[in-house]
Motif scaffolding. Structure first.
Motif, PDB file in Angstrom:
ATOM      1  N   HIS A 278     -10.707  19.225  59.359  1.00 37.54           N
ATOM      2  CA  HIS A 278      -9.514  18.574  58.839  1.00 37.54           C
ATOM      3  C   HIS A 278      -8.497  18.532  59.979  1.00 37.54           C
ATOM      4  O   HIS A 278      -8.303  19.523  60.683  1.00 37.54           O
ATOM      5  CB  HIS A 278      -8.973  19.404  57.666  1.00 37.54           C
ATOM      6  N   ALA A 279      -7.849  17.393  60.188  1.00 36.67           N
ATOM      7  CA  ALA A 279      -6.863  17.285  61.259  1.00 36.67           C
ATOM      8  C   ALA A 279      -5.630  16.542  60.768  1.00 36.67           C
ATOM      9  O   ALA A 279      -5.726  15.649  59.914  1.00 36.67           O
ATOM     10  CB  ALA A 279      -7.455  16.551  62.469  1.00 36.67           C
ATOM     11  N   THR A 280      -4.464  16.936  61.286  1.00 35.06           N
ATOM     12  CA  THR A 280      -3.225  16.205  61.014  1.00 35.06           C
ATOM     13  C   THR A 280      -2.400  16.157  62.292  1.00 35.06           C
ATOM     14  O   THR A 280      -2.711  16.818  63.282  1.00 35.06           O
ATOM     15  CB  THR A 280      -2.347  16.876  59.925  1.00 35.06           C
ATOM     16  N   GLY A 281      -1.330  15.374  62.246  1.00 34.42           N
ATOM     17  CA  GLY A 281      -0.365  15.376  63.328  1.00 34.42           C
ATOM     18  C   GLY A 281       0.842  16.215  62.976  1.00 34.42           C
ATOM     19  O   GLY A 281       1.853  16.182  63.656  1.00 34.42           O
TER      20      GLY A 281
ATOM     21  N   ASN B 250      -4.565  15.802  68.371  1.00 33.51           N
ATOM     22  CA  ASN B 250      -4.789  15.824  69.819  1.00 33.51           C
ATOM     23  C   ASN B 250      -5.799  16.886  70.251  1.00 33.51           C
ATOM     24  O   ASN B 250      -5.893  17.217  71.431  1.00 33.51           O
ATOM     25  CB  ASN B 250      -3.465  16.018  70.569  1.00 33.51           C
ATOM     26  N   SER B 251      -6.574  17.414  69.278  1.00 32.02           N
ATOM     27  CA  SER B 251      -7.578  18.445  69.586  1.00 32.02           C
ATOM     28  C   SER B 251      -8.923  17.854  70.011  1.00 32.02           C
ATOM     29  O   SER B 251      -9.864  18.602  70.272  1.00 32.02           O
ATOM     30  CB  SER B 251      -7.801  19.342  68.364  1.00 32.02           C
ATOM     31  N   PHE B 252      -9.037  16.526  70.069  1.00 29.46           N
ATOM     32  CA  PHE B 252     -10.361  15.911  70.244  1.00 29.46           C
ATOM     33  C   PHE B 252     -10.445  15.048  71.510  1.00 29.46           C
ATOM     34  O   PHE B 252     -11.300  14.174  71.608  1.00 29.46           O
ATOM     35  CB  PHE B 252     -10.704  15.081  68.997  1.00 29.46           C
ATOM     36  N   MET B 253      -9.590  15.341  72.464  1.00 35.71           N
ATOM     37  CA  MET B 253      -9.570  14.537  73.687  1.00 35.71           C
ATOM     38  C   MET B 253     -10.876  14.642  74.464  1.00 35.71           C
ATOM     39  O   MET B 253     -11.328  13.677  75.076  1.00 35.71           O
ATOM     40  CB  MET B 253      -8.387  14.951  74.565  1.00 35.71           C
ATOM     41  N   ASP B 254     -11.478  15.843  74.458  1.00 36.41           N
ATOM     42  CA  ASP B 254     -12.731  16.023  75.197  1.00 36.41           C
ATOM     43  C   ASP B 254     -13.892  16.377  74.279  1.00 36.41           C
ATOM     44  O   ASP B 254     -14.858  17.018  74.694  1.00 36.41           O
ATOM     45  CB  ASP B 254     -12.564  17.093  76.277  1.00 36.41           C
TER      46      ASP B 254
ATOM     47  N   GLN C 194      -5.463   7.424  70.774  1.00 38.80           N
ATOM     48  CA  GLN C 194      -5.790   8.587  69.947  1.00 38.80           C
ATOM     49  C   GLN C 194      -6.735   8.210  68.812  1.00 38.80           C
ATOM     50  O   GLN C 194      -7.663   8.948  68.486  1.00 38.80           O
ATOM     51  CB  GLN C 194      -4.503   9.194  69.376  1.00 38.80           C
ATOM     52  N   VAL C 195      -6.533   7.056  68.191  1.00 38.12           N
ATOM     53  CA  VAL C 195      -7.384   6.656  67.088  1.00 38.12           C
ATOM     54  C   VAL C 195      -8.833   6.500  67.543  1.00 38.12           C
ATOM     55  O   VAL C 195      -9.778   6.836  66.804  1.00 38.12           O
ATOM     56  CB  VAL C 195      -6.852   5.361  66.410  1.00 38.12           C
ATOM     57  N   ALA C 196      -9.057   6.028  68.772  1.00 40.69           N
ATOM     58  CA  ALA C 196     -10.420   5.887  69.294  1.00 40.69           C
ATOM     59  C   ALA C 196     -11.063   7.249  69.506  1.00 40.69           C
ATOM     60  O   ALA C 196     -12.258   7.434  69.233  1.00 40.69           O
ATOM     61  CB  ALA C 196     -10.405   5.096  70.600  1.00 40.69           C
ATOM     62  N   GLU C 197     -10.289   8.222  69.982  1.00 37.30           N
ATOM     63  CA  GLU C 197     -10.816   9.580  70.152  1.00 37.30           C
ATOM     64  C   GLU C 197     -11.282  10.155  68.826  1.00 37.30           C
ATOM     65  O   GLU C 197     -12.351  10.777  68.731  1.00 37.30           O
ATOM     66  CB  GLU C 197      -9.740  10.492  70.739  1.00 37.30           C
TER      67      GLU C 197
END
Length: 630
Positions: A292-295, A322-326, A362-365
């Protein structure tokens, strides 16, 4: 409920042609708008099929409740029949869902969802729809929870033959959910006679309508049990469609290496976060990799504290956008992006490593990170410059990767006492959809009041807390915030100053200070009362009573709202933020603040002309309905 009379009386109104007119007028009064043409057509075509069946079955005296409102929500059952059980002599109630469909078939291999040629999107199987209504009523109506066998549910597809809807019967039928077609009219009459005797039902309808409504399951109070133990929420109508869409996509992704994007849109209180927790809980219990993720720092930290109490593995389910950049592509089966209106252009900030500053959206990540990325959002809750989470933006990002995107629109209201009329009133008040402010017509679901001073508002909320309700005060970002609280301070700085009245903002940061909770827990910790919350600590949460201070950044002048950006102290607004963006974001801010209350909202404006405008819109009698207000 829009209308109630005995079956014989309703039949007489049908004969004279006045029933649809009564329903239309009562709908307009309750919801602040006229019903749509499709709704009126359904009354004109489906209600005669039900009423004629009741008369032919000899059930003239059964009480018929038309468009019965489910407690604490804007959802309505087409009809509830109230009477006496023919064998036990006990109260008996039948929830009826009426459909004009002549043909319907299951959605691929998902019988809980079905397709009708006239609709672009699949809908819930009517057997499951009426079963959900029954389960919801059993959860919230005090007259039924003690005697669950007194309730039954049935869908009547009066235009359909068995051949045309045969696939719908793949869903199990039981006491709370069964289906009859027009071809089975005789069996439908037998069913009605098996549940209802030819005796008056008006008194038993009174019992149902006067029953105590159990309090709503507030999201945070049941979060831990939802994730770790068992399902706590009853999902109905479009909520259930959204849930089934996600679970279906998960199954297909596992079977065929298939990827699908799902977007769930809806206003505040439409159940987006309930769906998110229901999906996360079910996947967690099944051992399916999902996060589960939120901003929202407040929302994520609260979920870690509440749902993940003393269980680190559950805490780790809750992340930030922003936890999924890599992240590795498709490393997760499901990524649930709640509050997705808070998506930003990129995840990078000043602390981001240079190697990760790729400029990737961010949406693409987030789409890359899971086989089934799910976005839940309300476009009217974008309150900060740089937030860009919209349905169109996500659809564009999915199309850029050649992915299918399924959209589910929620139109129910489970906050604000289930009053969809109130949500529309707020949108009109703030001019968010181009309409102008309108008179508030009390609908019996939510109490709306005005206060003449901030002290009067606080006194009113204190009285509500003494009655056992929880309450919070919030305000537009119109006062500077003392971020640095030093150890030598004896009290919190009282930054919000209105005349002789002054109170502190909610604590800045992640630590409790002087007995006040940290910012992420302001909305859920009882110690949050006494500090004034802002949109960033209120967004995503709910409480019984909401006191809202409209500051000098939004004032009424003669015949329109005027946004004064100079009155805003929000540091996210810079010189580079266009005036039109500031106007929209400030209005959205008040939309968020005005839709946090479950039981009621009390409004105060720091501006005299604005207070006068609010008084003119909010019925003066609404104040007298709450005698504790002094």
């Amino acid at each position: 409920m829009l209308f109630r009379e005995s079956a014989a009386s309703v039949a007489a109104r049908l004969l004279e042609g006045s029933l649809a007119l009564h329903l239309t007028e009562n709908f307009r009064h309750q919801h602040g708008r006229r019903p749509g043409p499709a709704e009126i057509r359904s009354w004109e075509r489906s209600l005669p099929a039900l009423i004629n069946a009741l008369i032919e079955a000899g059930l003239d005296d059964v009480e018929v409740l038309l468009e019965y409102s489910l407690p604490l929500t804007s959802k309505r059952a087409d009809a509830v029949l109230a009477g006496v059980h023919p064998t036990t002599g006990e109260p008996s109630y039948v929830v009826v869902e009426l459909k004009q469909w002549s043909t319907a078939y299951p959605e691929e291999d998902e019988p809980l969802l079905c397709r009708i040629d006239a609709y672009a999107q699949p809908v819930l199987n009517p057997i499951e729809q009426v079963r959900g209504y029954c389960e919801y009523l059993l959860s919230f109506n005090g007259a039924l929870e003690r005697v669950p066998n007194s309730l039954a549910g049935v869908a009547f597809l009066h235009n359909a033959t068995e051949f045309q809807i045969a696939g719908l019967r793949e869903v199990e039928e039981n006491q709370y959910g069964r289906l009859y077609t027009g071809e089975q009219r005789g069996a439908f009459l037998d069913f009605l006679r098996s549940r209802l005797a030819s005796k008056p039902g008006a008194q038993l309808a009174d019992v149902l309508l006067d029953a105590k409504v159990r309090p709503s399951k507030q999201l945070m109070s049941v979060a831990a049990a939802e994730i770790r133990d068992r399902e706590q929420f009853v999902l109905i109508a479009e909520q259930r469609v959204a849930y089934e869409k996600v679970m279906s996509a998960v199954r297909k992704a596992k079977r065929g290496n298939h990827k699908r994007v799902i977007v769930v849109t809806g206003g505040p209180g439409s159940g987006k976060s309930v769906i998110a927790l229901s999906v996360l809980g079910e996947l967690y219990r099944r051992g399916v990799p999902a996060l589960h993720a939120t901003g929202s720092q407040s929302f994520t930290k609260t979920m870690r504290k509440v749902a993940g109490h003393k269980k680190r593995e559950v805490q780790q389910l809750f992340k930030y956008f922003n936890s999924f950049m890599d992240a590795e592509p498709n490393d997760l089966d499901v990524l649930i992006c709640d509050e997705a209106h808070r998506l930003r252009k990129t995840s990078a900030n000043r602390y981001t490593k240079a190697a990760l500053r790729t400029g990737r959206p961010q949406v693409a990540e987030l789409i890359d990170a899971a086989r089934v990325p799910v976005f839940l959002l309300d476009q009217h809750q974008v309150v900060r410059p740089g937030e860009m989470g919209t349905r169109q933006e996500i659809e564009r990002a999915a199309a850029a990767q050649g992915l299918d995107c399924t959209v589910v629109e929620l139109d129910g209201q489970f906050r604000c006492g289930g009053s969809d009329a109130y949500e529309k009133w707020v949108i009109d008040l703030l001019g968010l959809d181009g309409d102008t402010p309108s008179q508030w017509e009390p609908d019996g679901k939510l109490q709306l009041l005005t206060a003449e001073s901030s002290q009067e508002m606080e006194d009113f909320l204190v009285a509500r807390r003494e009655e056992g309700y929880d309450a919070r005060m919030s305000a537009g970002y119109c006062w500077k915030w003392t971020a640095n609280i030093t150890p030598d301070m004896a009290t919190l700085p009282t930054d919000v100053v209105i005349g002789q009245w002054s109170r502190p903002w909610n604590v800045y940061g992640d630590r409790s200070v002087l007995g006040a909770p940290p910012a992420p827990l302001w909305a859920t910790d009882p110690a949050g009362f006494g500090q004034v919350g802002c949109v960033y600590t209120a967004q995503g949460f709910e409480y019984d009573w909401s006191g809202v201070i409209i500051g000098p950044d939004l004032v009424w002048r003669t015949d329109r709202w005027v946004v004064d950006r100079s009155a805003s102290k929000d540091p996210s607004f810079t010189k580079a933020t266009p005036d039109d963006d500031v106007d929209r974001l400030i209005r959205n801010t008040y939309k968020v603040l005005l839709t946090r209350g479950m039981v009621g909202t009390i409004l105060y404006s720091t501006d005299a002309e604005t207070r006068e405008k609010l008084r003119s819109l909010i019925h003066p009698a609404s104040r007298a309905e709450v005698p504790a207000l002094v």
